[in-house]
Design a protein around this motif. Structure first.
Motif, mmCIF file in Angstrom:
data_model
loop_
_atom_site.group_PDB
_atom_site.id
_atom_site.type_symbol
_atom_site.label_atom_id
_atom_site.label_comp_id
_atom_site.label_asym_id
_atom_site.label_seq_id
_atom_site.Cartn_x
_atom_site.Cartn_y
_atom_site.Cartn_z
ATOM 1 N N ARG A 82 23.569 70.106 -32.223
ATOM 2 C CA ARG A 82 24.871 70.344 -32.788
ATOM 3 C C ARG A 82 26.016 69.845 -31.921
ATOM 4 O O ARG A 82 27.138 69.673 -32.426
ATOM 5 C CB ARG A 82 25.117 71.847 -33.003
ATOM 6 N N GLU A 115 15.801 71.538 -28.413
ATOM 7 C CA GLU A 115 15.335 70.887 -29.640
ATOM 8 C C GLU A 115 16.524 70.705 -30.578
ATOM 9 O O GLU A 115 16.725 71.463 -31.515
ATOM 10 C CB GLU A 115 14.234 71.711 -30.313
ATOM 11 N N LYS A 120 14.467 66.883 -35.171
ATOM 12 C CA LYS A 120 14.246 67.475 -36.487
ATOM 13 C C LYS A 120 13.851 66.397 -37.497
ATOM 14 O O LYS A 120 14.333 65.256 -37.431
ATOM 15 C CB LYS A 120 15.515 68.179 -36.984
ATOM 16 N N HIS A 139 20.087 67.872 -42.976
ATOM 17 C CA HIS A 139 19.404 68.878 -42.159
ATOM 18 C C HIS A 139 20.145 70.200 -42.271
ATOM 19 O O HIS A 139 21.373 70.241 -42.143
ATOM 20 C CB HIS A 139 19.359 68.446 -40.687
ATOM 21 N N SER A 141 20.675 73.438 -40.369
ATOM 22 C CA SER A 141 20.534 74.067 -39.059
ATOM 23 C C SER A 141 20.836 75.554 -39.219
ATOM 24 O O SER A 141 21.976 75.947 -39.472
ATOM 25 C CB SER A 141 21.503 73.420 -38.062
ATOM 26 N N GLU A 145 19.733 78.641 -34.399
ATOM 27 C CA GLU A 145 19.030 77.454 -33.906
ATOM 28 C C GLU A 145 19.663 77.010 -32.595
ATOM 29 O O GLU A 145 20.861 76.739 -32.529
ATOM 30 C CB GLU A 145 19.095 76.336 -34.948
ATOM 31 N N GLU A 146 18.859 76.957 -31.544
ATOM 32 C CA GLU A 146 19.345 76.660 -30.191
ATOM 33 C C GLU A 146 20.478 77.608 -29.776
ATOM 34 O O GLU A 146 21.300 77.284 -28.920
ATOM 35 C CB GLU A 146 19.775 75.200 -30.063
ATOM 36 N N ASP A 151 24.889 79.212 -40.247
ATOM 37 C CA ASP A 151 24.075 78.226 -40.967
ATOM 38 C C ASP A 151 24.925 76.978 -41.167
ATOM 39 O O ASP A 151 26.000 77.048 -41.773
ATOM 40 C CB ASP A 151 23.649 78.770 -42.334
#
Length: 348
Positions: A82, A115, A120, A139, A141, A145-146, A151
């Motif tokens: 991101r 990651e 991804k 995608h 995310s 995530e991380e 979202d």
């Protein structure tokens, strides 16, 4: 115009990995994997009428997920998210909440964490052969995530025109305030023989650059390029003033009106006659001459080492989430993130 979707024969999780080829009427070809939206090939015609591939990469997809390659991982040709570049100590505060990201680069977070979007498998949502050869990837995310909040839904469209322009159009929205700073990490070499890039002629439309600490984390200070090794306001060879050991790994603040699509840089190799022009709506271009590149078994078995390529990574100011006077990189739920970057190749 043609679009070809080719299976690689690989699956990651339950998702199949494809290569999508974009071909224009001149025979220029760009191949992109839906894994990390990696630009695997960018084949153009040089001034001698010979086709050459101007991006570093591998002959087979499996090499991109090889354990040895990932040990000294250079993000060859991949999308970054991101958050591009480094976030100091992997820390930030959004809406009063503290967040701690992975420290995957010394004490700092680099390119989105352990990651990021580069690892991804993106969904292929559409392809088209008119008016340009194009493909759109998506995608989702998820929140956490991380350890990023919210979202985040991201779309990235690649279009190849008959003017040899590869247009990257990004769009994202979120259900919760979250930092976002996307870029693409292609390694370019315009030489017909893959020589070191020191003799490439480079120009960057930037009269200032961002101060960095000893781990290349942006501090918040803006410095003039004038009378420094970072002055590319007039075209010159990359090696003319560089640090022979370190090369360049520097963020430049472009001379532009914020948000306008303008020319960021132009890089030329005289033997091939090829020039790469990078246009972007982004305020910063990070110029990297691949000091830390160490890859075995690249295309045609070639080993890639320091100064074998250059990157122009268009983005917002690195670490801006921690520097209030920098342009904002926190996306709010009612907003839409957009960015356009164009790689244009000319031969003369």
């Amino acid at each position: 115009m043609k679009v070809n979707k080719i299976t690689t024969g690989h699956k990651i999780g339950d998702k199949e990995v494809f290569a999508v080829e974009l071909v224009n009427d001149k025979g220029t070809l760009v191949s992109i994997f839906n894994y990390g939206t990696i630009i695997n090939k960018f084949v153009v015609t040089n001034k001698a009428g010979v086709q050459q591939d101007i991006v570093l990469g591998f002959d087979n997809f499996s090499s991109y997920v090889d354990k040895e390659y990932l040990k000294n991982y250079p993000y060859l040709g991949a999308v970054i998210g991101r958050y591009a570049n480094r976030i100091r100590k992997g820390e930030f505060v959004v809406d009063g909440a503290d967040y701690q990201l992975a420290k995957n680069n010394g004490e700092d977070c680099l390119h989105g964490g352990l990651e990021g979007f580069d690892k991804k498998v993106w969904d292929i949502t559409s392809t088209s052969e008119a008016p340009h050869a194009s493909v759109t990837f998506q995608h989702f995310s998820l929140d956490g995530e991380e350890n990023f909040p919210g979202d985040l839904a991201v779309q990235l469209k690649f279009e190849l025109t008959n003017n040899d322009e590869l247009i990257l159009s990004y769009q994202a929205d979120t259900d919760e305030a979250t930092p976002i700073n996307l870029t693409h990490h292609s390694y370019f070499n315009l030489s017909t023989t893959g020589d070191k890039i020191g003799k490439h002629i480079h120009q960057m439309n930037a009269s200032s650059y961002l101060e960095q600490d000893e781990n290349f984390v942006v501090t918040g200070n803006l410095l003039p390029v004038k009378d420094s090794i970072h002055d590319f306001t007039v075209a010159r060879t990359i090696e003319e003033n560089w640090d022979k050991v370190a090369g360049y790994d520097q963020s430049y603040v472009l001379d532009k009106t914020y948000g306008e699509l303008t020319l960021a840089s132009k890089t030329t190799e005289t033997n091939s006659g090829l020039s790469l022009l990078v246009y972007s709506t982004e305020p910063v271009a990070h110029f990297y001459t691949a000091k830390h590149l160490s890859v075995k078994n690249g295309k045609n078995g070639k080993e890639y080492g320091e100064f074998d390529a250059f990157c122009v990574e268009t983005q917002h100011h690195p670490n801006a989430v921690n520097i209030p006077h920098f342009p904002n990189t926190v996306l709010e739920p009612e907003e839409v993130y957009t960015q356009t970057t164009i790689y244009k190749v000319i031969a003369n």
